[in-house]
Design an enzyme around this catalytic site. Structure first.
Site, short mmCIF file in Angstrom:
data_model
loop_
_atom_site.label_atom_id
_atom_site.label_comp_id
_atom_site.label_asym_id
_atom_site.label_seq_id
_atom_site.Cartn_x
_atom_site.Cartn_y
_atom_site.Cartn_z
N ASP A 33 0.83 -1.21 0.00
CA ASP A 33 0.00 0.00 0.00
C ASP A 33 0.86 1.26 0.00
OD1 ASP A 33 -2.18 -1.58 -0.01
OD2 ASP A 33 -2.58 -1.43 2.15
N LEU A 79 -19.03 -26.64 -24.90
CA LEU A 79 -18.44 -27.98 -24.83
C LEU A 79 -19.54 -29.02 -24.74
CD1 LEU A 79 -15.69 -27.39 -22.13
CD2 LEU A 79 -15.27 -28.01 -24.50
N GLU A 107 -8.08 -30.75 -17.48
CA GLU A 107 -8.05 -29.58 -16.61
C GLU A 107 -9.38 -29.43 -15.91
OE1 GLU A 107 -8.28 -26.13 -19.82
OE2 GLU A 107 -6.71 -27.56 -20.26
N LYS A 109 -12.90 -27.78 -14.81
CA LYS A 109 -13.90 -26.95 -15.45
C LYS A 109 -14.33 -25.91 -14.41
CE LYS A 109 -18.02 -27.27 -18.32
NZ LYS A 109 -18.69 -26.11 -17.80
N ASP A 111 -16.21 -22.87 -12.72
CA ASP A 111 -17.63 -22.53 -12.79
C ASP A 111 -17.81 -21.03 -12.62
OD1 ASP A 111 -20.27 -22.89 -13.06
OD2 ASP A 111 -20.60 -23.78 -11.09
N ARG A 130 -18.80 -14.09 -23.63
CA ARG A 130 -19.13 -15.09 -24.64
C ARG A 130 -20.33 -14.65 -25.47
NH1 ARG A 130 -22.27 -19.70 -25.02
NH2 ARG A 130 -21.43 -21.11 -26.57
N TYR A 219 -7.53 -20.64 -20.00
CA TYR A 219 -7.43 -22.03 -20.43
C TYR A 219 -7.37 -22.24 -21.94
CZ TYR A 219 -12.51 -21.22 -20.22
OH TYR A 219 -13.76 -20.70 -20.35
N LYS A 306 -18.91 -33.77 -16.23
CA LYS A 306 -19.46 -32.94 -15.15
C LYS A 306 -19.58 -33.75 -13.86
CE LYS A 306 -22.13 -29.70 -16.13
NZ LYS A 306 -22.57 -28.42 -16.52
N CYS A 400 -54.22 -21.18 5.94
CA CYS A 400 -52.99 -20.40 6.15
C CYS A 400 -52.45 -20.62 7.56
CB CYS A 400 -53.28 -18.91 5.92
SG CYS A 400 -51.87 -17.88 6.31
N CYS A 403 -52.92 -17.06 9.47
CA CYS A 403 -54.19 -16.40 9.77
C CYS A 403 -55.40 -17.33 9.65
CB CYS A 403 -54.37 -15.18 8.85
SG CYS A 403 -54.69 -15.63 7.14
N CYS A 418 -52.43 -17.74 0.26
CA CYS A 418 -53.39 -17.26 1.25
C CYS A 418 -54.00 -15.99 0.66
CB CYS A 418 -52.69 -16.94 2.57
SG CYS A 418 -53.74 -15.96 3.65
N CYS A 424 -53.33 -10.62 6.82
CA CYS A 424 -52.44 -11.73 7.18
C CYS A 424 -51.06 -11.12 7.47
CB CYS A 424 -52.41 -12.73 6.03
SG CYS A 424 -51.30 -14.11 6.30
S1 IVH Z 1 -12.37 -24.80 -23.09
C1 IVH Z 1 -14.04 -24.68 -27.28
N1 IVH Z 1 -11.63 -25.18 -20.62
O1 IVH Z 1 -17.15 -24.25 -19.89
C2 IVH Z 1 -13.71 -25.00 -25.92
N2 IVH Z 1 -13.79 -24.27 -21.01
O2 IVH Z 1 -19.42 -25.60 -21.08
C3 IVH Z 1 -13.71 -23.78 -25.12
N3 IVH Z 1 -15.03 -23.73 -18.96
O3 IVH Z 1 -17.86 -21.83 -22.33
C4 IVH Z 1 -13.77 -23.96 -23.71
N4 IVH Z 1 -13.47 -24.35 -17.54
O4 IVH Z 1 -16.84 -21.05 -20.12
C5 IVH Z 1 -12.61 -24.77 -21.43
N5 IVH Z 1 -10.82 -25.55 -18.47
C6 IVH Z 1 -11.79 -25.11 -19.28
C7 IVH Z 1 -13.00 -24.59 -18.79
C8 IVH Z 1 -13.98 -24.19 -19.68
C9 IVH Z 1 -14.68 -23.83 -17.68
C10 IVH Z 1 -16.33 -23.21 -19.45
C11 IVH Z 1 -16.26 -22.24 -20.59
C12 IVH Z 1 -17.12 -22.82 -21.67
C13 IVH Z 1 -17.98 -23.74 -20.89
C14 IVH Z 1 -18.51 -24.84 -21.77
#
Ligand code: IVH
Length: 682
Positions: A33, A79, A107, A109, A111, A130, A219, A306, A400, A403, A418, A424
């Site tokens: 800082d 995907l 890798e 995924k 969220d 996107r 990614y 998933k 309810c 009341c 209700c 109420c």
């Molecule tokens: S690759 C064409 N890698 O999942 C492939 N996507 O359900 C492009 N996502 O729209 C995506 N982790 O927002 C890729 N390690 C990862 C990811 C990933 C999360 C998301 C991404 C994509 C969505 C598809």
């Protein structure tokens, strides 16, 4: 002096990277800082050395930004996904049949919400969501506030122009903090970190975004001159340029490697500080990716496995019934406490009578609880085998719980209501609490507890009573000093200036949210016109169908509501939409097509504005159109047609400028996006 400024910028960038990307800070927050403050001072003193990429610029700005829609150079695909290991094996078998033995990268995924970042000569120039995969929103100003995203790259071996894609995520810690703040302010909570991240990025003030603790993991690289011919090598290189690339990626050589990765993370992910919902498996070599190609929606060289939502089994002890402000009854399950996805769960939603009957849920049953995308977990099933022998089918309430009034059910509605709106207790309190909310009348001197206190002391039983309150009658109440009494009266007084569309939202018509209230206000302009409109007339308004129209007419037919509105009118609330625009004929002879989602005005408002200045509205894109007023998410076919016919697109701000300065105001603007460049991938 420039030397010191440059040194501070370099060092702060490097410490930012160590802190936000490597999670390995080398200096204390205090030291950081202090350096930052010194740099800020110097930049103020020497404005000639200003640099938009300075680390001091990460705080964002209070200026609101309208998001421009831009075309992706390479489409952002989604995907294919599966929940089954067998299908993952089918995927690798198909790949190997087509390209032979190959390598994969596994890798996590993440969220959150997908983002595509463009770097030109090592500097971040654009960040786009996107969107529909072809076009997204330019949210660069907001993304620049995320500390783990480098504004300027390290090294010198990056391509002149490239895109890097990834996920903007909200770590659990930031999510919990924001929701705690929102709860304290009486604001609606974000359902999950994904919604919170997406909602934050669409915030119009980047200063707010800067405070929300977002993070970004990258990614995917896309561009013409990437240094290597494989995903794995390029992502490792991107890490050297300063990007946060997950350390949990693995190079896999067989279906067994992939399976091991998935089984490991299925459990291990629960320990991660941010949300993930699966594993992504990608073919590593670009040559193989190209050979495999893509469908219209998703690449054929990648898939997502998933994770199943986490489940727990516990006993259903009892069911409570809550009554909402509109009288809707929500059954809530009380459970024997059980650990689920890191938190102890004691309550779960049951939605409605139909769902209870469908699952045949009974008191005393062992039930499965799941955490989906919602804040409160839900019951998804019953373990029939462990059902006690003497169990009886669940009997839903008929009156309810608050009341005693017999409950009703509306056609095509699964919930019970209700109908005793005026007497109420939770409905009365709920309506007043809704009325004072920030997005409604914004009476910030009052909170839920004070409303309850005023109600219990008999001072209010209806929103209109608020406007009869006197400071003297409040001060004797427990916990209310004369200062807070004055504040309450002052904020009630201020609320008389709140615009009509928010008043319309505040009065609590069932199914009328903020947006519908805006559309209604723009269309009818005043409360009497709304109150006397027929269902057919109401259905002319955007987003209003029969159910909502009937709710509106029902509301105004109710005598208590009519009395309340008369009293609110007498108190001086705004029951008429302000007309800001002055009529003119400056758009005479011009025809407009309105398409997309807008932020400043509703579509109806835009229509009225154009017409009040002599312009004409066309329903579809044709050669007769002079302009297309384009909002977000405008359909690709409309865009194509407009481009073919050479009809210029303008934003709502440009429309306003046009009205202010005449149509020639936009004639020199280049509103078309650049030619897509040739590139590999996607
Ligand atoms: S690759 C064409 N890698 O999942 C492939 N996507 O359900 C492009 N996502 O729209 C995506 N982790 O927002 C890729 N390690 C990862 C990811 C990933 C999360 C998301 C991404 C994509 C969505 C598809």
């Amino acid at each position: 002096m420039l030397d010191e400024i440059n040194r501070l910028r370099r060092e702060l960038n490097s410490h930012n990277h160590k802190y936000y990307v490597e999670n390995a800070p080398e200096i204390s927050d205090y030291e950081f800082d202090t350096m930052m403050r010194r740099l800020q001072e110097l930049e103020e003193q020497y404005p000639e050395y200003d640099d938009p990429n300075s680390p001091t610029k990460r705080v964002g700005s209070d200026l609101t930004t309208e998001f421009k829609s831009v075309e992706h150079r390479f489409p952002m695909l989604s995907l294919s996904n599966t929940y089954s290991m067998d299908e993952v094996r089918d995927f690798t078998e198909r790949i190997e049949k087509e390209v032979g033995q190959t390598e994969y990268v596994c890798e996590l995924k993440f969220d959150g919400t997908a983002i595509s970042l463009t770097y030109e000569n090592g500097t971040l120039t654009q960040a786009v969501t996107r969107g529909d995969g072809t076009r997204g929103d330019d949210i660069t100003a907001n993304v620049r506030t995320i500390r783990s995203i480098p504004l300027v790259l390290q090294g010198d071996d990056y391509p002149e122009l490239f895109e890097i894609r990834g996920e903007i995520i909200m770590p659990y810690a930031s999510f919990d903090k924001i929701n705690a703040e929102r709860e304290a302010n009486g604001e609606p909570l974000f359902a999950n970190p994904r919604n919170a991240a997406a909602g934050t990025l669409k915030n119009l003030s980047s200063a707010i975004v800067a405070k929300r603790g977002l993070d970004c993991t990258l990614y995917q690289l896309a561009g013409d001159n990437l240094p290597f011919a494989s995903h794995w090598e390029n992502m490792n290189k991107a890490r050297e340029w300063g990007f946060k690339v997950s350390e949990n990626m693995r190079l896999c050589h067989s279906a067994q490697d992939i399976k091991d990765y998935i089984s490991y993370w299925d459990d291990e992910r629960k320990k991660l500080p941010f949300p993930t919902d699966g594993v992504v498996i990608k073919v590593n070599r670009y040559a193989d990716q190209r050979a495999l190609g893509a469908t219209a929606k998703a690449p054929r060289w990648a898939t997502a496995y998933k994770f199943k939502a986490e489940q727990a089994l516990t006993r259903l002890v009892s069911v409570d019934f809550q009554v909402g402000r509109t009288g809707a009854i929500t059954p809530v399950a009380n459970l024997e406490p059980v650990l689920l996805a890191g938190t102890v769960v004691k309550r779960a939603t049951l939605h409605n009578a139909e769902q209870i009957a469908q699952l045949d849920i009974r008191i005393g049953d062992m039930v499965y609880v799941e955490k989906g995308g919602e804040i409160i977990p839900k019951i998804t099933g019953v373990d029939i085998d462990s059902r006690p022998a003497d169990s009886k089918p669940f009997e839903y309430i008929t009156t309810c719980p608050e009341c005693g009034t017999p409950l009703v059910r509306f056609e095509n509605e699964s919930r019970h209501y209700c109908p005793n709106q005026s007497h109420c207790r939770p409905q009365i309190l709920g309506r007043i609490i809704h009325f004072i909310k920030r997005k409604a009348m914004d009476i910030d001197g009052l909170g839920e507890d004070t409303v309850e206190l005023l109600f219990n002391s008999g001072l209010i039983s209806n929103p209109a009573d608020l406007y009869d309150l006197q400071a003297e009658s409040l001060t004797p109440l427990p916990r209310l000093g004369s200062k807070s009494a004055e504040n309450i009266i002052l904020s009630i007084e201020r609320s008389k200036q709140v615009p009509f569309h928010r008043v319309l939202f505040a009065i609590g018509i069932r199914f009328i949210g903020e947006t519908t209230a805006k559309y209604l206000a723009a269309h009818f302009r005043n409360i009497d016109a709304v109150a006397t409109a027929s269902t057919e007339e109401l259905m002319q308004v955007e987003e209003i169908g029969l159910k909502v129209a009937e709710s509106i007419t029902g509301y105004f037919e109710d005598k208590d509501n009519a009395t309340m509105i008369e009293r609110l009118k007498a108190a001086g609330l705004q029951f008429e939409e302000e007309t800001r625009e002055l009529s003119s004929d400056c758009l005479a002879g011009k025809s407009f097509v309105i398409s997309g989602v807008f932020s400043l005005h509703s579509r109806d408002e835009l229509k009225k504005i154009i017409e009040s200045h002599g312009g004409r509205i066309l329903a579809a894109v044709s050669a007769n159109a002079s302009y297309i007023v384009a909002g977000r998410n405008i359909g690709p076919s409309k865009l194509q047609k407009a481009e073919k016919l050479g009809i210029p697109l303008i934003s709502e701000q440009q429309l306003e400028e046009m009205i202010e300065h005449g149509p020639q105001a936009n004639e020199n603007d280049d509103t078309s996006s650049g030619q897509p460049t040739q590139g590999i991938l996607f």
